[in-house]
Design a protein around this motif. Structure first.
Motif, PDB file in Angstrom:
ATOM      1  N   ALA A 232      -7.212  -0.959   3.250  1.00 46.80           N
ATOM      2  CA  ALA A 232      -5.848  -0.452   3.308  1.00 46.80           C
ATOM      3  C   ALA A 232      -5.848   1.006   3.740  1.00 46.80           C
ATOM      4  O   ALA A 232      -6.719   1.784   3.338  1.00 46.80           O
ATOM      5  N   MET A 233      -4.855   1.359   4.548  1.00 46.05           N
ATOM      6  CA  MET A 233      -4.678   2.728   5.013  1.00 46.05           C
ATOM      7  C   MET A 233      -3.266   3.163   4.635  1.00 46.05           C
ATOM      8  O   MET A 233      -2.297   2.480   4.949  1.00 46.05           O
ATOM      9  N   ALA A 234      -3.158   4.286   3.948  1.00 46.13           N
ATOM     10  CA  ALA A 234      -1.848   4.758   3.503  1.00 46.13           C
ATOM     11  C   ALA A 234      -0.977   5.138   4.683  1.00 46.13           C
ATOM     12  O   ALA A 234      -1.461   5.426   5.781  1.00 46.13           O
ATOM     13  N   ALA A 235       0.326   5.138   4.457  1.00 45.20           N
ATOM     14  CA  ALA A 235       1.272   5.374   5.542  1.00 45.20           C
ATOM     15  C   ALA A 235       1.193   6.788   6.085  1.00 45.20           C
ATOM     16  O   ALA A 235       1.440   7.013   7.264  1.00 45.20           O
ATOM     17  N   HIS A 236       0.885   7.745   5.255  1.00 46.03           N
ATOM     18  CA  HIS A 236       0.931   9.138   5.681  1.00 46.03           C
ATOM     19  C   HIS A 236      -0.467   9.762   5.646  1.00 46.03           C
ATOM     20  O   HIS A 236      -1.361   9.294   4.939  1.00 46.03           O
ATOM     21  N   GLY A 237      -0.639  10.813   6.404  1.00 51.85           N
ATOM     22  CA  GLY A 237      -1.903  11.528   6.429  1.00 51.85           C
ATOM     23  C   GLY A 237      -2.936  10.820   7.255  1.00 51.85           C
ATOM     24  O   GLY A 237      -3.989  10.421   6.766  1.00 51.85           O
ATOM     25  N   ARG A 238      -2.638  10.623   8.541  1.00 50.87           N
ATOM     26  CA  ARG A 238      -3.567   9.912   9.413  1.00 50.87           C
ATOM     27  C   ARG A 238      -4.941  10.586   9.398  1.00 50.87           C
ATOM     28  O   ARG A 238      -5.073  11.798   9.283  1.00 50.87           O
ATOM     29  N   GLY A 239      -5.979   9.799   9.529  1.00 51.00           N
ATOM     30  CA  GLY A 239      -7.327  10.319   9.458  1.00 51.00           C
ATOM     31  C   GLY A 239      -7.885  10.274   8.054  1.00 51.00           C
ATOM     32  O   GLY A 239      -9.007  10.701   7.814  1.00 51.00           O
ATOM     33  N   ARG A 240      -7.120   9.735   7.102  1.00 50.04           N
ATOM     34  CA  ARG A 240      -7.573   9.679   5.708  1.00 50.04           C
ATOM     35  C   ARG A 240      -8.558   8.549   5.514  1.00 50.04           C
ATOM     36  O   ARG A 240      -8.674   7.633   6.316  1.00 50.04           O
ATOM     37  N   ALA A 241      -9.218   8.587   4.373  1.00 49.23           N
ATOM     38  CA  ALA A 241     -10.186   7.554   4.042  1.00 49.23           C
ATOM     39  C   ALA A 241      -9.476   6.244   3.726  1.00 49.23           C
ATOM     40  O   ALA A 241      -8.320   6.222   3.285  1.00 49.23           O
ATOM     41  N   LEU A 242     -10.174   5.156   3.954  1.00 47.84           N
ATOM     42  CA  LEU A 242      -9.655   3.841   3.629  1.00 47.84           C
ATOM     43  C   LEU A 242     -10.001   3.487   2.192  1.00 47.84           C
ATOM     44  O   LEU A 242     -10.952   4.002   1.619  1.00 47.84           O
ATOM     45  N   ARG A 243      -9.236   2.602   1.626  1.00 44.92           N
ATOM     46  CA  ARG A 243      -9.602   2.023   0.329  1.00 44.92           C
ATOM     47  C   ARG A 243      -9.818   0.526   0.554  1.00 44.92           C
ATOM     48  O   ARG A 243      -9.001  -0.163   1.151  1.00 44.92           O
ATOM     49  N   GLU A 244     -10.951   0.039   0.104  1.00 49.61           N
ATOM     50  CA  GLU A 244     -11.309  -1.355   0.291  1.00 49.61           C
ATOM     51  C   GLU A 244     -11.307  -2.080  -1.047  1.00 49.61           C
ATOM     52  O   GLU A 244     -11.453  -1.466  -2.107  1.00 49.61           O
ATOM     53  N   PHE A 245     -11.157  -3.398  -0.974  1.00 51.44           N
ATOM     54  CA  PHE A 245     -11.285  -4.220  -2.169  1.00 51.44           C
ATOM     55  C   PHE A 245     -11.823  -5.584  -1.755  1.00 51.44           C
ATOM     56  O   PHE A 245     -11.613  -6.037  -0.625  1.00 51.44           O
TER      57      PHE A 245
END
Length: 448
Positions: A232-245
């Protein structure tokens, strides 16, 4: 136009989305206060009649959910059953599955690009009108789609609802020489696919920003198609880390609920609106596109995927789809070039008691299956979460923003026909599969 009265817009016989749905807008004082994408097709009960079936049956049954992307349903079903039974399919069999999936991406994306979506950008009512003055373009699209169909037919036994797929692999695998005609065809298709990217990149795209959370499979080292971990990639702050599950935890993060206006469930990702599909895949996996596809993406104005470029304009999803076709062509060529026939067409998948989950990337987005089995392999529970159900709230929000932006524009007020067309093309950005999305769409706009 009287904006203080009540307006009702109705559009019948929209044939450029798959399925049956209606759209309801409420506008008060030039403000869109309510948007409802009402999916009113009768429930199809696939999960219910999978219950009681044997563990080898889901690939054939779930393929009937969709005639455009049956491979996606077969692959997710196979993964879930194999996961429940503690079996992993790898090596040449896994590569053949990926090749089959490439065929589906090629034919499904090409159908959407040429027959359903492109007329919106070119001022044509449908593909028939488009063919009258751009016959070569339409013929090119049909050639590409036929290549995808040929791959599915070769590996699946027929181009729609393949019959050669089974839990553990295939009923029959081809000899290398049987795939050579496909390779020759794919080499010819490569230039058609690249030309399609150049063609759609030149369209006039409205300004729009997608700020939904993004969800796609991630398979480091390659562009996720048939396997991966949900990311998952959050809507804001492009270039941020992903969170996986883990796939097994999918339902802890993606939660479905019934809404009164739709026979389809709607979903949220950790309580937030989200989007799955080409834009999400490109953002999360773009660095692993085939070099030819990555270069095509750069030339098309999508930025450099190798540096984490994100396409956040939903209207440009047609460009991302075209790039994914190029990638699927190159990936299919790679698999065929390295193919060696496996010693057997399938591995044994003996039943056992357990629960298994599987997820793959259908052309429209992440498709999740979960099955619970008894000791003899009888299914006691089935859960299927298709991409369109996940995208429904994002589609509604995109429609609201598009209409609101038009209402806020200075100049002549938008009439019913213009608003209806705007709603249609906004929905078609996401290529919704409403049946699994509509043979017609009724649009109503209500003004008090």
């Amino acid at each position: 136009m009287n904006h203080r009265g009540t307006r009702v817009l109705r559009l019948d016989a929209l044939a450029r989305v798959e399925g049956e749905a209606a759209l309801h807008l409420r506008i008060q004082e030039d403000t869109v206060t309510e948007t409802r994408l009402r999916i009113y097709e009768p429930p199809r009960f696939f999960e219910a009649f999978l219950t009681g079936r044997g563990h080898t049956e889901p690939p054939d049954i779930t393929a009937r959910i969709c005639g455009i992307c049956p491979v996606a349903y077969q692959m997710s079903a196979c993964q879930a059953i194999e996961n429940a039974c503690g079996v992993t399919v790898d090596g040449p069999l896994a590569e053949l599955r990926r090749l089959l999936y490439c065929g589906e991406w090629i034919e499904s994306h090409t159908l959407h690009i040429h027959l359903l979506h492109a007329p919106d950008f070119l001022g044509r009512a449908d593909i028939v009108q488009l063919a009258r003055d751009q016959r070569a373009v339409v013929e090119r699209g049909l050639r590409i789609k036929q290549t995808g169909n040929a791959i599915i037919e070769q590996l699946g036994g027929r181009p729609i609802h393949p019959v050669n797929v089974r839990v553990g692999g295939f009923y029959r695998t081809p000899a290398p020489e049987e795939l050579r005609p496909l390779a020759a065809r794919l080499l010819r298709t490569r230039e058609d696919a690249l030309e399609t990217v150049r063609w759609v990149a030149a369209f006039d795209f409205p300004d729009a920003v997608c700020d939904h959370d993004l969800l796609a499979l991630r398979d480091p080292g390659r562009y996720a198609i048939d396997s991966g971990t949900p990311a998952a990639m959050a809507a804001h702050g492009r270039g941020r880390a992903l969170r996986e599950f883990p796939v097994a935890d999918f339902e802890q993060h993606v939660r479905e609920e019934q809404v009164p206006h739709s026979t389809a469930l709607t979903a949220t990702l950790d309580g937030r609106r989200h989007l799955t599909g080409p834009l999400a895949r490109y953002a999360i996996n773009g660095r692993w596109l085939h070099p030819v596809a990555a270069e095509a993406a750069k030339d098309a104005g999508l930025g450099d995927p190798l540096t984490g470029a994100v396409c956040d304009n939903p209207y440009r999803s047609i460009v991302v789809r075209a790039v994914e076709v190029v990638h699927a062509v190159e990936e299919a060529l790679r698999i065929i070039d390295g193919y060696e026939r496996p010693p057997r067409p399938a591995i044994e998948v003996p039943p056992r008691q357990g629960v298994g989950a599987g997820a793959t990337e259908a052309p429209r987005g992440l498709l999740y299956h979960r099955y619970a089995l008894t000791e003899d392999g009888t299914l006691t529970k089935a859960r299927i979460v298709p991409p369109t159900a996940q995208n429904q709230t994002a589609i509604e929000e995109d429609v609201r923003r598009a209409v609101q932006a038009r209402l806020d524009t200075a100049g002549p007020a938008a009439d019913d026909e213009e608003l209806t067309h705007l709603c249609e093309r906004t929905i078609r950005n996401h290529d919704p599969c409403i049946s699994c999305a509509a043979h017609f769409l009724d649009v109503s706009v209500e003004r008090p």
